[in-house]
Design a protein around this motif. Structure first.
Motif, short mmCIF file in Angstrom:
data_model
loop_
_atom_site.label_atom_id
_atom_site.label_comp_id
_atom_site.label_asym_id
_atom_site.label_seq_id
_atom_site.Cartn_x
_atom_site.Cartn_y
_atom_site.Cartn_z
N GLY A 26 0.82 -1.21 0.00
CA GLY A 26 0.00 0.00 0.00
C GLY A 26 0.85 1.25 0.00
O GLY A 26 1.82 1.33 -0.75
N LEU A 27 0.49 2.18 0.88
CA LEU A 27 1.14 3.48 0.90
C LEU A 27 1.67 3.85 2.27
O LEU A 27 0.98 3.68 3.28
N MET A 28 2.86 4.37 2.30
CA MET A 28 3.42 5.06 3.46
C MET A 28 3.22 6.53 3.15
O MET A 28 3.70 7.03 2.12
N ILE A 29 2.48 7.25 4.01
CA ILE A 29 2.14 8.64 3.72
C ILE A 29 2.62 9.53 4.86
O ILE A 29 2.16 9.41 6.00
N LEU A 30 3.56 10.42 4.54
CA LEU A 30 4.00 11.44 5.48
C LEU A 30 3.16 12.68 5.20
O LEU A 30 3.05 13.10 4.04
N VAL A 31 2.56 13.27 6.24
CA VAL A 31 1.60 14.36 6.06
C VAL A 31 1.98 15.55 6.93
O VAL A 31 2.38 15.39 8.08
N CYS A 32 1.80 16.76 6.35
CA CYS A 32 2.04 18.01 7.08
C CYS A 32 0.91 18.99 6.79
O CYS A 32 0.63 19.28 5.62
N ALA A 33 0.29 19.49 7.83
CA ALA A 33 -0.71 20.55 7.68
C ALA A 33 0.02 21.89 7.67
O ALA A 33 0.91 22.13 8.47
N MET A 34 -0.38 22.72 6.72
CA MET A 34 0.23 24.04 6.56
C MET A 34 -0.72 25.11 7.10
O MET A 34 -1.93 24.87 7.22
N ILE A 69 -6.21 -2.16 -5.39
CA ILE A 69 -5.43 -3.34 -4.99
C ILE A 69 -5.80 -3.84 -3.60
O ILE A 69 -5.26 -4.84 -3.13
N GLY A 70 -6.72 -3.13 -2.92
CA GLY A 70 -7.08 -3.52 -1.56
C GLY A 70 -5.96 -3.29 -0.57
O GLY A 70 -5.85 -3.99 0.43
N GLY A 71 -5.12 -2.28 -0.86
CA GLY A 71 -3.97 -1.99 0.00
C GLY A 71 -4.34 -1.11 1.19
O GLY A 71 -5.44 -0.57 1.27
N GLY A 72 -3.40 -0.97 2.09
CA GLY A 72 -3.58 -0.15 3.27
C GLY A 72 -2.67 1.06 3.23
O GLY A 72 -1.90 1.26 2.29
N ALA A 73 -2.77 1.87 4.28
CA ALA A 73 -1.94 3.07 4.38
C ALA A 73 -1.44 3.24 5.81
O ALA A 73 -2.19 3.03 6.76
N LEU A 74 -0.19 3.61 5.91
CA LEU A 74 0.39 4.02 7.18
C LEU A 74 0.58 5.53 7.07
O LEU A 74 1.35 6.00 6.23
N VAL A 75 -0.15 6.29 7.89
CA VAL A 75 -0.13 7.75 7.83
C VAL A 75 0.63 8.28 9.04
O VAL A 75 0.28 8.00 10.18
N GLY A 117 -12.44 3.96 2.32
CA GLY A 117 -12.28 2.52 2.20
C GLY A 117 -10.86 2.01 2.28
O GLY A 117 -10.61 0.82 2.09
N VAL A 118 -9.91 2.90 2.59
CA VAL A 118 -8.52 2.47 2.72
C VAL A 118 -8.26 2.13 4.19
O VAL A 118 -8.45 2.99 5.05
N PRO A 119 -7.83 0.91 4.51
CA PRO A 119 -7.46 0.61 5.89
C PRO A 119 -6.27 1.49 6.30
O PRO A 119 -5.25 1.51 5.61
N VAL A 120 -6.42 2.22 7.40
CA VAL A 120 -5.42 3.20 7.82
C VAL A 120 -4.90 2.89 9.21
O VAL A 120 -5.69 2.64 10.13
N GLU A 121 -3.60 2.93 9.36
CA GLU A 121 -2.97 2.95 10.68
C GLU A 121 -2.12 4.21 10.72
O GLU A 121 -1.76 4.77 9.68
N THR A 122 -1.82 4.68 11.93
CA THR A 122 -1.13 5.96 12.06
C THR A 122 0.07 5.86 12.99
O THR A 122 0.20 4.92 13.77
N GLY A 123 0.88 6.91 12.90
CA GLY A 123 1.97 7.10 13.84
C GLY A 123 1.45 7.87 15.04
O GLY A 123 0.25 7.98 15.26
#
Length: 145
Positions: A26-34, A69-75, A117-123
């Motif tokens: 799936g995706l590793m997503i690094l996020v920043c709010a501006m 692909i039914g993948g997940g995301a780590l945000v 619909g994306v399974p999400v886990e977070t830091g």
């Protein structure tokens, strides 16, 4: 909002040696709010991320989304994506949202992605984290809302 996406075969974030979030393909997503970002911006970014076609189809072309692909995301929150390196040798972060607002928008983004619909886990917001990942491709994409 800013996000750095990496297509991964696996990713994990730990705090003090304890795993607190992980995903497989799936995706590793690094996020920043501006400064000035809104919930609408977080939702728009989540929609673009969920539908971004960067996964291989049967012919090996990048033509499938994480949803396909039914993948997940780590945000994972990462205020350093707001770095201004235009002057000197020390980055400035004055354009990042204030911590309380950054946390709220980070959590809103993760929730909006999960609602699509994306399974999400977070830091852990503002935590001292260790992130381990296997970049698939490698594929790395920079996005802004």
């Amino acid at each position: 909002m800013r996000a750095l996406l990496q297509r991964v075969s696996e990713a994990e974030v730990t705090v003090d040696g304890e795993s607190i979030g992980r995903c497989g393909a799936g995706l590793m997503i690094l996020v920043c709010a501006m400064q000035g970002d809104t919930e609408v911006a977080a939702e728009r970014l989540a929609g673009k991320v969920a539908r971004l076609r960067i996964f291989r189809d049967e012919e090996g072309r990048m033509n499938r989304s994480v949803l396909d692909i039914g993948g997940g995301a780590l945000v994972v929150s990462q205020f350093t994506l707001a770095a201004d390196t235009s002057r000197g040798n020390r980055p400035g972060f004055s354009t990042a949202a204030a911590p309380e607002e950054g946390r709220r928008l980070y959590e809103h983004f993760a929730g909006a992605l999960a609602a699509l619909g994306v399974p999400v886990e977070t830091g852990q917001f503002a935590g001292d984290m260790r992130v381990r990942l296997v970049n698939d491709g490698p594929v790395t994409i920079w996005m802004e809302s």
